[in-house]
Each structure stands twice: as structure tokens, then as C-alpha cells.
Write a protein that holds these residues in place. Sequence first.
Motif, PDB file in Angstrom:
ATOM      1  N   GLU A 218      41.550  45.994  40.547  1.00  0.00           N
ATOM      2  CA  GLU A 218      42.166  44.663  40.514  1.00  0.00           C
ATOM      3  C   GLU A 218      41.478  43.757  39.501  1.00  0.00           C
ATOM      4  O   GLU A 218      42.039  42.742  39.087  1.00  0.00           O
ATOM      5  CB  GLU A 218      42.097  44.035  41.911  1.00  0.00           C
ATOM      6  CG  GLU A 218      42.938  44.777  42.941  1.00  0.00           C
ATOM      7  CD  GLU A 218      42.709  44.266  44.347  1.00  0.00           C
ATOM      8  OE1 GLU A 218      43.663  43.733  44.942  1.00  0.00           O
ATOM      9  OE2 GLU A 218      41.578  44.401  44.846  1.00  0.00           O
ATOM     10  N   THR A 219      40.253  44.090  39.145  1.00  0.00           N
ATOM     11  CA  THR A 219      39.487  43.320  38.169  1.00  0.00           C
ATOM     12  C   THR A 219      38.873  44.285  37.159  1.00  0.00           C
ATOM     13  O   THR A 219      38.917  45.502  37.338  1.00  0.00           O
ATOM     14  CB  THR A 219      38.367  42.519  38.864  1.00  0.00           C
ATOM     15  OG1 THR A 219      37.542  43.431  39.608  1.00  0.00           O
ATOM     16  CG2 THR A 219      38.949  41.473  39.803  1.00  0.00           C
ATOM     17  N   HIS A 297      42.547  33.111  50.024  1.00  0.00           N
ATOM     18  CA  HIS A 297      42.749  32.635  51.396  1.00  0.00           C
ATOM     19  C   HIS A 297      44.218  32.572  51.809  1.00  0.00           C
ATOM     20  O   HIS A 297      44.532  32.636  52.988  1.00  0.00           O
ATOM     21  CB  HIS A 297      42.105  31.254  51.564  1.00  0.00           C
ATOM     22  CG  HIS A 297      40.613  31.310  51.603  1.00  0.00           C
ATOM     23  ND1 HIS A 297      39.905  31.512  52.764  1.00  0.00           N
ATOM     24  CD2 HIS A 297      39.688  31.222  50.614  1.00  0.00           C
ATOM     25  CE1 HIS A 297      38.606  31.530  52.502  1.00  0.00           C
ATOM     26  NE2 HIS A 297      38.450  31.349  51.202  1.00  0.00           N
ATOM     27  N   TYR A 298      45.106  32.431  50.836  1.00  0.00           N
ATOM     28  CA  TYR A 298      46.534  32.342  51.163  1.00  0.00           C
ATOM     29  C   TYR A 298      47.323  33.369  50.344  1.00  0.00           C
ATOM     30  O   TYR A 298      48.105  33.007  49.460  1.00  0.00           O
ATOM     31  CB  TYR A 298      47.056  30.929  50.891  1.00  0.00           C
ATOM     32  CG  TYR A 298      46.232  29.842  51.539  1.00  0.00           C
ATOM     33  CD1 TYR A 298      46.198  29.709  52.922  1.00  0.00           C
ATOM     34  CD2 TYR A 298      45.482  28.962  50.761  1.00  0.00           C
ATOM     35  CE1 TYR A 298      45.437  28.717  53.525  1.00  0.00           C
ATOM     36  CE2 TYR A 298      44.721  27.968  51.354  1.00  0.00           C
ATOM     37  CZ  TYR A 298      44.698  27.853  52.736  1.00  0.00           C
ATOM     38  OH  TYR A 298      43.941  26.875  53.336  1.00  0.00           O
ATOM     39  N   PRO A 299      47.124  34.652  50.614  1.00  0.00           N
ATOM     40  CA  PRO A 299      47.768  35.684  49.785  1.00  0.00           C
ATOM     41  C   PRO A 299      49.288  35.608  49.791  1.00  0.00           C
ATOM     42  O   PRO A 299      49.930  35.791  48.747  1.00  0.00           O
ATOM     43  CB  PRO A 299      47.270  36.992  50.411  1.00  0.00           C
ATOM     44  CG  PRO A 299      46.831  36.639  51.793  1.00  0.00           C
ATOM     45  CD  PRO A 299      46.321  35.246  51.703  1.00  0.00           C
ATOM     46  N   LYS A 300      49.882  35.324  50.934  1.00  0.00           N
ATOM     47  CA  LYS A 300      51.351  35.282  51.009  1.00  0.00           C
ATOM     48  C   LYS A 300      51.915  34.063  50.277  1.00  0.00           C
ATOM     49  O   LYS A 300      53.037  34.097  49.775  1.00  0.00           O
ATOM     50  CB  LYS A 300      51.799  35.289  52.470  1.00  0.00           C
ATOM     51  CG  LYS A 300      51.456  36.593  53.185  1.00  0.00           C
ATOM     52  CD  LYS A 300      51.929  36.592  54.631  1.00  0.00           C
ATOM     53  CE  LYS A 300      51.564  37.906  55.315  1.00  0.00           C
ATOM     54  NZ  LYS A 300      51.984  37.928  56.743  1.00  0.00           N
ATOM     55  N   TYR A 301      51.116  33.002  50.220  1.00  0.00           N
ATOM     56  CA  TYR A 301      51.543  31.817  49.471  1.00  0.00           C
ATOM     57  C   TYR A 301      51.608  32.139  47.975  1.00  0.00           C
ATOM     58  O   TYR A 301      52.568  31.784  47.281  1.00  0.00           O
ATOM     59  CB  TYR A 301      50.574  30.663  49.729  1.00  0.00           C
ATOM     60  CG  TYR A 301      50.735  29.496  48.789  1.00  0.00           C
ATOM     61  CD1 TYR A 301      51.846  28.656  48.860  1.00  0.00           C
ATOM     62  CD2 TYR A 301      49.770  29.233  47.813  1.00  0.00           C
ATOM     63  CE1 TYR A 301      51.994  27.586  47.991  1.00  0.00           C
ATOM     64  CE2 TYR A 301      49.908  28.167  46.942  1.00  0.00           C
ATOM     65  CZ  TYR A 301      51.021  27.346  47.034  1.00  0.00           C
ATOM     66  OH  TYR A 301      51.169  26.287  46.168  1.00  0.00           O
ATOM     67  N   VAL A 315      41.977  37.859  51.718  1.00  0.00           N
ATOM     68  CA  VAL A 315      41.930  39.213  51.158  1.00  0.00           C
ATOM     69  C   VAL A 315      40.845  39.252  50.084  1.00  0.00           C
ATOM     70  O   VAL A 315      41.034  38.734  48.984  1.00  0.00           O
ATOM     71  CB  VAL A 315      43.288  39.617  50.547  1.00  0.00           C
ATOM     72  CG1 VAL A 315      43.196  41.025  49.956  1.00  0.00           C
ATOM     73  CG2 VAL A 315      44.386  39.544  51.597  1.00  0.00           C
ATOM     74  N   PRO A 316      39.678  39.829  50.385  1.00  0.00           N
ATOM     75  CA  PRO A 316      38.595  39.868  49.393  1.00  0.00           C
ATOM     76  C   PRO A 316      38.968  40.748  48.196  1.00  0.00           C
ATOM     77  O   PRO A 316      39.536  41.824  48.357  1.00  0.00           O
ATOM     78  CB  PRO A 316      37.418  40.468  50.167  1.00  0.00           C
ATOM     79  CG  PRO A 316      37.789  40.387  51.608  1.00  0.00           C
ATOM     80  CD  PRO A 316      39.278  40.450  51.657  1.00  0.00           C
TER      81      PRO A 316
END
Length: 373
Positions: A218-219, A297-301, A315-316
Motif C-alpha cells: 500500500e506504500t 480512522h474513517y475508511p468507509k468515508y 485501518v492501520p
Amino acid sequence: MKKGIFIILNDNGKLVACIKRADGQAIRIPELEVNPDIQELDGMPCEYFKKEILIIDGENIYQKKYTPKEELKQEVKSPSIDFKSQLNQAMNAKDTEDESMENKKRTKLSQDSFSIQDSKVPSDVRQIRISDRDIDNFHLKLNKFARFDGDKFYFFRKLKNGGYEIKEKFGVLENRFAELNKRHCKNAKSLFGENIIELTLTPSYHLVVGLGGHSVYETSMTLHHIYGVPYIPASSIKGVVRSWIILDMFDNKESSALEDDTFVKWFGSQSSAGKLVFFDAFPNEKPRIEPDIMNVHYPKYYQGTEPPTDTQSPVPVSFLTVTKSPFKFFIGSSELNINSDKLKDKTIEDWLKDALINHGIGAKTAIGYGYFH
């Protein structure tokens, strides 16, 4: 079998056969007579097991007590000496010893993420007996042997049973980063003579370069494609210094900066090339690479499916950083006097230092990453 370089040292007038290990240390083999045939092998890559077996270019040069090379070839071919069996026994004993030591270490250190069976390399490659000790290029280890665990690739993961993280290893460069920079300096001087600046600075905290680069993770992290070490590309250094000068001297107005003759002379414009040459910056000693995390902190957002509510679980996302590793910076010019040419009473060395100390470089500078001292 380990890999090294066969070298011959002069010890008070006496030639001594040695093996140069990956960490730069030399293993002496005083029993090996340095005759003209052996001298011709100086500097060649070799494979060895402790001080008992030495193989160069596929030939068994030394085994325990030295015998001349031609006799040794005949002995190996002779059915009375099962060299392969001896070699397998020696390697198995070494693997058992290493495994025992590794098990002891795991009580204190997390497991290395490297796993040939969990990587996505071709199946015939996975059948080869490769351990993390065999990969001394960190770029290769991180990107080509990425560990696939469940649903994605990981280089760091915490689990109930301890988890794992990738361990850095840099092969022959392990303790020779200063030599790498000396060669870098020599190359710069071959282009510009003494008209260069050389500056050493150390990150005050963590350094993250290339976080958003292409990667199976992811990074990402910027690693030299040959040396396999973290470095700061010259283009990034030039961009940061240029940006800092525009911000500090021209009130963040690039149009005003492009009207300044010295600025254009240094960095160039659409119609002319800059006169300063920036070089890649390498660590001056073995860099420490540590995993870090950022929490979404707000993955779905951010996915656009729900508003930012506290009912969502963070999600870390893991990423790699360089810490406490001094870097060596070089700038040169063939047309400017780099030590006297100034912009607002500051030389390019002053601006470089100011930019790295006050502006930072790389990702996440807003929260303290990438600043030097």
C-alpha cells in the motif's frame, strides 16, 4: 555456503590468503600457501564454509589442510573421497546452528517477513533453498520477494503470536557506506574539480522518501535499484531547495522568482537550464529502517460509502522509514563559483541547509518527518 571475495594481503612482507566477507571483515587462511597460481585468483568471488572449504569459479581451491590445486581436483573426482557428502554435512550442521540461534533471538526480536514459500515468485524459484541470509540486496528482498499473507502483501504485521517485520541487509555495503560516498565525491570532483559543496546532515526523526511510489504494498520507499539502499534522489533535493527559496524569499510566488536572474541561473527556467548540478544523497553509515503506521480512522468515508462516524474501525497502513542515519549531500557547478555565488546573501550551501532543517524533505513533513539537523 557463504559468498565473499578471495583476497591476498601483505602481512609484514608475507602474503596471506584471506576471504573478504560480506560485512567487510577478512577471514585469514594461513594454511593456504600463496603460490603464483593462487595469486592469480586475487579479487575473485568465492564461496566458503568457515575456514574449511573454499571454492572459486567452481573449483575446490582449499579443503581443510591445503593440497596443491591439481591434486585437489583429482581427489575430489576420486570415489574414495565423498566431497559432496562432506559438504552437505557441513551445511546441515551450519543450518542447524543458525536455526538454533534464530530461535533464541525470536524471544526478543520479531520474525523476518521474508518467506520464499509465501512470495509470488515463480514456482520453480520457490523450490530453491533460499533464506533471508542469501539476499543481501534490500531492494530485491522488499520488492521481488514480497510476502503475500492472506489477502495482500506485507512487510510488517503484528499478530497474536508475535508477527513479523522485514529486516534490512545491505551485503558488501553493510559497513562501507562512507566508502560509497567517497566514490560519490570523487565522481563529483571529476566533473567539477573543487567547485563542489559537501554537506552531512542527519534526520531529526524519521525520513520517508517515495511513500506514494509504485509498489505491490500500500506504500513504497525509494531504494537504489542497484545498491538496494535508501537514498534521496537529486531531483527531490533540487525541488525542495527551489521550493524553499520561493517560499522564503519570494513570498511563495514562483513568477517573482523567475524574474530574479540569480534564481534562474541556479535553477533554470522554461527557456534555459540551471547551472547547479545536484547529486543523489546516500547514507553515510548503515541506515536503520523501521516500520511505522498511519491510521485511517474513517475508511468507509474515504471510500465514499458512509459519513465519517465513530462506528468505523481504524485501518492501520504500514510504511517504512529511515531513522538516525546521516546523509551526505553534494552540489557542483562548472559555470558558477559555488562557494561565492549568492542569493539574498546566502550561498547554495546555506539554502540547502535551511531547506532541510526548516522545510524538510519527503512525505509527512507536516507531522515532523523529513527534517534534518
